[in-house]
Scaffold this active site. Structure first.
Site, mmCIF file in Angstrom:
data_model
loop_
_atom_site.group_PDB
_atom_site.id
_atom_site.type_symbol
_atom_site.label_atom_id
_atom_site.label_comp_id
_atom_site.label_asym_id
_atom_site.label_seq_id
_atom_site.Cartn_x
_atom_site.Cartn_y
_atom_site.Cartn_z
ATOM 1 N N GLY A 1 1.247 -1.101 -0.054
ATOM 2 C CA GLY A 1 -0.152 -0.043 -0.073
ATOM 3 C C GLY A 1 0.877 1.214 -0.271
ATOM 4 O O GLY A 1 0.203 2.085 -0.077
ATOM 5 N N ARG B 1 -8.971 23.690 8.504
ATOM 6 C CA ARG B 1 -9.989 24.044 9.449
ATOM 7 C C ARG B 1 -9.263 23.422 10.702
ATOM 8 O O ARG B 1 -9.952 24.441 12.455
ATOM 9 C CB ARG B 1 -10.966 23.469 9.335
ATOM 10 C CG ARG B 1 -10.977 24.299 8.052
ATOM 11 C CD ARG B 1 -13.209 23.326 7.302
ATOM 12 N NE ARG B 1 -12.335 22.310 6.410
ATOM 13 C CZ ARG B 1 -12.990 21.503 6.621
ATOM 14 N NH1 ARG B 1 -14.298 21.604 6.043
ATOM 15 N NH2 ARG B 1 -13.061 20.617 5.499
ATOM 16 N N HIS C 1 -7.983 28.679 5.099
ATOM 17 C CA HIS C 1 -9.172 29.081 5.737
ATOM 18 C C HIS C 1 -8.710 29.689 6.838
ATOM 19 O O HIS C 1 -9.559 30.618 6.927
ATOM 20 C CB HIS C 1 -9.410 27.056 6.378
ATOM 21 C CG HIS C 1 -10.762 27.568 7.185
ATOM 22 N ND1 HIS C 1 -11.368 27.460 7.192
ATOM 23 C CD2 HIS C 1 -10.342 27.421 8.533
ATOM 24 C CE1 HIS C 1 -12.643 27.666 8.176
ATOM 25 N NE2 HIS C 1 -11.979 27.578 9.777
ATOM 26 N N LYS D 1 -23.544 31.191 13.263
ATOM 27 C CA LYS D 1 -23.557 29.572 13.217
ATOM 28 C C LYS D 1 -22.496 28.675 13.891
ATOM 29 O O LYS D 1 -21.591 29.349 14.939
ATOM 30 C CB LYS D 1 -22.757 29.793 11.519
ATOM 31 C CG LYS D 1 -22.578 27.659 11.638
ATOM 32 C CD LYS D 1 -21.293 28.183 10.241
ATOM 33 C CE LYS D 1 -19.591 26.373 10.930
ATOM 34 N NZ LYS D 1 -19.446 26.987 8.622
ATOM 35 N N ARG E 1 -20.966 25.376 15.499
ATOM 36 C CA ARG E 1 -21.213 23.708 15.125
ATOM 37 C C ARG E 1 -20.877 22.749 15.841
ATOM 38 O O ARG E 1 -20.605 22.978 16.665
ATOM 39 C CB ARG E 1 -19.558 23.698 14.529
ATOM 40 C CG ARG E 1 -19.189 22.485 13.914
ATOM 41 C CD ARG E 1 -18.034 22.484 12.921
ATOM 42 N NE ARG E 1 -17.916 22.946 11.528
ATOM 43 C CZ ARG E 1 -18.476 22.637 10.039
ATOM 44 N NH1 ARG E 1 -19.376 21.586 10.548
ATOM 45 N NH2 ARG E 1 -18.681 23.541 9.397
ATOM 46 N N ASP F 1 -18.186 31.708 0.549
ATOM 47 C CA ASP F 1 -17.287 31.050 1.685
ATOM 48 C C ASP F 1 -15.706 30.029 1.279
ATOM 49 O O ASP F 1 -15.704 30.826 0.169
ATOM 50 C CB ASP F 1 -18.426 29.447 2.034
ATOM 51 C CG ASP F 1 -17.959 29.530 3.193
ATOM 52 O OD1 ASP F 1 -16.561 30.105 4.354
ATOM 53 O OD2 ASP F 1 -18.754 28.847 4.631
ATOM 54 N N GLY G 1 -22.812 20.558 2.408
ATOM 55 C CA GLY G 1 -23.595 22.092 2.469
ATOM 56 C C GLY G 1 -23.567 21.959 4.019
ATOM 57 O O GLY G 1 -25.132 23.065 3.533
ATOM 58 N N GLY G 2 -23.695 21.649 5.207
ATOM 59 C CA GLY G 2 -24.686 22.087 5.709
ATOM 60 C C GLY G 2 -24.598 23.512 6.714
ATOM 61 O O GLY G 2 -25.452 23.897 6.460
ATOM 62 N N THR G 3 -23.404 24.256 5.686
ATOM 63 C CA THR G 3 -23.247 25.834 6.065
ATOM 64 C C THR G 3 -24.129 26.561 5.470
ATOM 65 O O THR G 3 -25.026 27.414 5.989
ATOM 66 C CB THR G 3 -21.737 26.052 6.265
ATOM 67 O OG1 THR G 3 -21.101 25.553 7.282
ATOM 68 C CG2 THR G 3 -21.664 27.370 6.553
HETATM 69 C C1 R5P Z 1 -15.706 26.699 7.789
HETATM 70 O O1 R5P Z 1 -15.646 27.353 8.750
HETATM 71 C C2 R5P Z 1 -15.828 26.498 6.212
HETATM 72 O O2 R5P Z 1 -15.374 27.745 6.685
HETATM 73 C C3 R5P Z 1 -16.816 26.728 5.526
HETATM 74 O O3 R5P Z 1 -18.107 27.305 6.096
HETATM 75 C C4 R5P Z 1 -17.078 25.100 6.125
HETATM 76 O O4 R5P Z 1 -16.037 24.294 5.991
HETATM 77 C C5 R5P Z 1 -18.155 24.316 4.904
HETATM 78 O O5 R5P Z 1 -18.782 22.803 5.419
HETATM 79 P P1 R5P Z 1 -20.246 22.366 5.375
HETATM 80 O O6 R5P Z 1 -19.883 22.628 3.526
HETATM 81 O O7 R5P Z 1 -19.913 21.147 5.666
HETATM 82 O O8 R5P Z 1 -20.666 22.897 6.177
#
Ligand code: R5P
Length: 317
Positions: A43, A101, A135, A197, A199, A223, A229-231
């Site tokens: 591997g 991040r 980031h 927001k 997390r 962003d 896509g959650g944010t």
């Molecule tokens: C977070 O601080 C980043 O700037 C993005 O907002 C985040 O990583 C987006 O992640 P997701 O699409 O999973 O919410």
């Protein structure tokens, strides 16, 4: 760090960024040099570069696409191979820098993973790191090598500028996007807003409030990346509650786009989702427009080779 010779730059492509490396090389009037990449039976990755890198100004292009750890190891191996083969100056071109991040410890027992990655790049003696929309602004302080952090905001803004609704508001989907929001607001000549927001887990976020006047305006959400896509989904919910005129446009530098992104973005009031080609294309069952960053990277490399002072490239784009 040796000054580059009058010879053209040498581009080395990592497996995550073959297409981008070709486009970058074309912008620089050259072609990527051949790289052997194989996997041993156990591997382990094995790479081999040719002597085309010897004495040259070398650019190893590798975004940390999935699988992130394998791409990182391959990047380190390529850089080490180029160094040992006698590259005069070695630049890691990592448009999407993974682990960025994880730039601080949120709870006891955690590493500072971004720092570990920075140390690894230092250990293989890269001279320069070129990345796009990292980031955290803390990135530079973590790296022992020269860091040039480019922005794709002008490219993404230019792709939508002429077809925007009359009354827009540039929205950061979390407070961390504040600097990026200011950058886009200046480019699009528009007011700004930020979503607060929280997390909950690595994949669950909750948007709480909107800071700024958004009622009656069409949101342009900006962003550094869309991952699951959650944010974006959470931001759209609170923007709708605050009286924003939907649908929204979403501009994100890095289309990481991992599941459950398909489900999260399905049916959302988004007319256009634009990312750059910093990462390979992913099918998420809806249109995603891709803006090329090869010209941006090439411009940075030309300026680097012309002797631009450290940090001067960060305003490029
Ligand atoms: C977070 O601080 C980043 O700037 C993005 O907002 C985040 O990583 C987006 O992640 P997701 O699409 O999973 O919410």
């Amino acid at each position: 760090m040796s000054a580059p010779s009058g010879l053209p730059p040498v581009v080395v492509a990592g497996s995550a960024s073959g297409m981008l490396a070709c486009e970058l090389a074309a912008e620089l009037d050259t072609q990527p040099v051949p790289v052997e990449h194989e996997r041993f039976p156990d591997g382990e990755q094995h790479v081999r570069v040719t002597d085309a890198v010897r004495g040259r100004d070398v650019y190893v292009v590798q975004s940390m696409a999935q699988p992130v750890d394998e791409r990182l190891v391959e990047l380190l191996l390529l850089l080490d191979a180029c160094r040992r083969e006698g590259a005069a100056r070695l630049t890691a071109v990592v448009p999407y820098l993974g682990y960025a991040r994880q730039d601080r410890r949120k709870t006891a027992g955690e590493p500072v993973s971004a720092r570990v990655v920075a140390d690894l790049l230092g250990a293989v003696q890269a001279d320069v790191l070129i990345t796009v929309e990292p980031h955290s602004p803390a990135l530079e302080a973590m790296h022992s090598v020269r860091v040039e952090a480019l922005t794709a905001a002008p490219l993404l803004a230019a792709a939508v500028r002429d077809v925007l609704p009359a009354e827009i508001v540039v929205v950061g989907p979390d407070l961390g996007a504040a600097r990026l929001v200011e950058r886009y607001a200046a480019l699009l000549d528009a007011p700004t807003a930020l979503v607060r927001k929280r997390r909950r887990t690595a994949t669950e976020v909750q948007a709480e409030t909107v800071i700024g006047a958004v009622a009656g305006r069409s949101p342009v959400i900006v962003d550094d990346m869309v991952t699951t896509g959650g944010t974006v989904a959470a931001a759209l919910r609170v923007l709708a509650e605050a009286g924003c005129t939907l649908p929204a446009i979403v501009l994100a530098t890095h289309g990481v786009l991992v599941e459950p992104v398909r489900e999260r973005l399905a049916g959302l009031a988004i007319t256009r989702l634009l990312v750059t080609d910093s990462l390979p294309e992913v099918d998420i069952g809806r249109p995603v427009e891709r803006v090329g960053i090869a010209p941006l990277l090439a411009q940075a490399i030309r300026q680097l080779r012309a002797g631009a002072s450290p940090g001067a490239l960060s305003a490029l784009g």
